[in-house]
Design an enzyme around this catalytic site. Structure first.
Site, short mmCIF file in Angstrom:
data_model
loop_
_atom_site.label_atom_id
_atom_site.label_comp_id
_atom_site.label_asym_id
_atom_site.label_seq_id
_atom_site.Cartn_x
_atom_site.Cartn_y
_atom_site.Cartn_z
N ARG A 50 0.84 -1.20 0.00
CA ARG A 50 0.00 0.00 0.00
C ARG A 50 0.88 1.25 0.00
O ARG A 50 0.57 2.26 -0.62
CB ARG A 50 -0.95 0.01 1.21
N TYR A 103 -17.23 17.79 -13.97
CA TYR A 103 -17.49 16.35 -14.11
C TYR A 103 -18.50 15.93 -13.03
O TYR A 103 -18.37 16.34 -11.87
CB TYR A 103 -16.18 15.59 -13.96
N ASP A 174 -8.14 19.87 -13.35
CA ASP A 174 -8.42 18.51 -13.79
C ASP A 174 -8.07 18.46 -15.28
O ASP A 174 -8.75 19.06 -16.11
CB ASP A 174 -9.91 18.20 -13.54
N LYS A 199 -9.24 7.33 -18.39
CA LYS A 199 -9.60 7.87 -19.68
C LYS A 199 -8.41 7.75 -20.65
O LYS A 199 -7.99 6.66 -20.93
CB LYS A 199 -10.10 9.31 -19.51
C1 PLP Z 1 -13.83 10.25 -15.26
C2 PLP Z 1 -13.46 11.57 -14.74
C3 PLP Z 1 -13.16 11.76 -13.38
C4 PLP Z 1 -13.30 10.65 -12.35
O1 PLP Z 1 -12.42 9.61 -12.58
P1 PLP Z 1 -12.71 8.05 -12.23
O2 PLP Z 1 -11.49 7.38 -12.70
O3 PLP Z 1 -13.95 7.66 -12.97
O4 PLP Z 1 -12.90 7.97 -10.75
C5 PLP Z 1 -12.77 13.03 -12.98
N1 PLP Z 1 -12.68 14.05 -13.86
C6 PLP Z 1 -12.97 13.90 -15.17
C7 PLP Z 1 -12.86 15.08 -16.07
C8 PLP Z 1 -13.37 12.67 -15.65
O5 PLP Z 1 -13.67 12.53 -16.95
#
Ligand code: PLP
Length: 382
Positions: A50, A103, A174, A199
């Site tokens: 961890r 998001y 982000d 993503k």
């Molecule tokens: C998908 C997404 C998240 C969250 O991520 P997860 O891996 O699904 O927890 C945060 N910000 C954006 C812009 C996203 O597309």
């Protein structure tokens, strides 16, 4: 090293010492604990998985190198990265200014989980003055997405980071949509970048993960401590998958961008399409800002189909190559209806106020052959 070379090599230099196997791809060590020779300190640098392990180390070094950051941290999901970050930066009674087109999962975390401890103000961040006006005595954090989801609105990272610096406020961006391949927020003065590696960084719709990159050592130490203390860490296998994805990030992003530009142009000229949201189109109201802070425009676009919600649903029923699915950033093209799917949890009135209508459709443009993608939309639009 340049971007692509870093993406391929950083964190994975083969270990050529006597007795080691010289792996060219990072090995997956599944062991949860690591034996030592000495009671005082771990022999190979690892104690418990961890806290750290070889595959995560490789990923974290690569993540940092991509964003021109000193430090990278990997998490079990984008939301795990976000919650650990917020726990590290905020205390009870603090205030956050966030863009209003967030998001959905981030919005849910802010609104339904953290709102008993922290105060949030949502602003239209396209104008940096709105961000500035929302500052209060207890404001500690600016939380921005650019481009936003699903309306592809931009905020001026440099202008917002400048406002933040004057007031000792931390700016978080982000960067999931652009990835460091096309946008490097730290280079424009932001303090922290977060990602859903689920993503584009993973890139193949087969791993959930998150990341934080930053260069401030004091902040890094706090987050690193909490990464271990909170424990929302990715498995070694998940780290391996993200590492593998990153090696082809540039190749994939270039194709996502090329395909999205072609689709955006096609949709913009189609008689059944009312409006296209894509920062690469000269008609996008922030196209100049896009050119300033992004080196390309990425693979995400949205459009409004003419007619009613029923027409939008019927269109979505006719697409064949595009999968009707949430999420984004994989090599396969996805299409969805934000008001009924990804953004359904936002109350209707607020959704309408932001501009997420019942005829809005979001596309994650994949890396398939563009002629097949154009042909599919052509038959589905009819
Ligand atoms: C998908 C997404 C998240 C969250 O991520 P997860 O891996 O699904 O927890 C945060 N910000 C954006 C812009 C996203 O597309």
């Amino acid at each position: 090293m340049r971007f692509v070379t870093k993406a391929i090599h950083v964190g994975e230099e083969p270990d050529l010492r006597e007795g080691s196997s010289g792996d060219v791809a990072v090995p997956i060590h599944l062991s949860t604990t690591f034996a030592r020779k000495d009671v005082e300190k771990p022999t190979g640098g690892y104690e418990y998985s961890r806290t750290s392990n070889p595959a995560r180390d490789a990923l974290e070094k690569k993540l940092a190198a991509l964003e021109n950051a000193e430090f990278g941290l990997a998490f079990a999901s984008g939301m795990a990265a976000e919650s650990t970050l917020l726990l590290s930066l905020l205390k009870s009674g603090d205030h956050v200014v966030a863009c209003d087109d967030l998001y959905g999962g981030t919005r849910r975390l802010f609104r339904d989980v953290l709102q008993n401890f922290v105060e949030f103000t949502y602003v239209d961040a396209r104008n940096p003055e709105n961000v500035k006006k929302a500052i209060q005595g207890n404001t500690k954090l600016f939380w921005m997405e650019t481009p936003t989801n699903p309306l592809m609105r931009l905020c001026d990272i440099e202008a917002i980071a400048k406002i933040a610096k004057k007031k000792n406020i931390v700016t978080v961006i982000d960067n999931t949509f652009m990835t460091p391949c096309f946008q490097k927020p730290l280079d424009f003065g932001a303090d922290v970048v977060v990602h859903s590696t689920t993503k584009y960084l993973g890139g193949h719709s087969d791993v959930v993960g998150g990341a934080i990159m930053l260069s401030n050592e004091t902040l890094y130490k706090k987050i690193k401590f909490n990464q271990n203390a909170v424990g929302a860490v990715p498995s070694p296998f998940d780290c391996f998958l993200v590492v593998r994805g990153i090696k082809t990030l540039r190749l994939r992003m270039e194709r996502h961008d090329e395909n999205a530009r072609a689709l955006a142009r096609y949709l913009e000229s189609h008689p059944k399409v009312k409006k296209v949201y894509y920062p690469g189109l000269p008609s996008h109201p922030q196209h100049e800002l896009a050119k300033k802070q992004m080196s390309a425009f990425g693979g995400m676009l949205s459009f409004e189909i003419k007619g009613t919600a029923e027409d939008a649903k019927a269109f979505l029923g006719r697409v064949k190559i595009f999968a009707l699915a949430e999420s984004l950033g994989g090599v396969e093209s996805l299409i969805e209806h934000p008001a009924l799917m990804t953004h359904a949890s936002i109350p209707e009135g607020e959704r309408k106020r932001i501009g997420i209508t019942d005829t809005l459709i979001r596309v994650s443009v994949g890396t398939e052959d563009i002629e097949d993608l154009l042909g599919d939309l052509e038959q589905a639009l009819g």
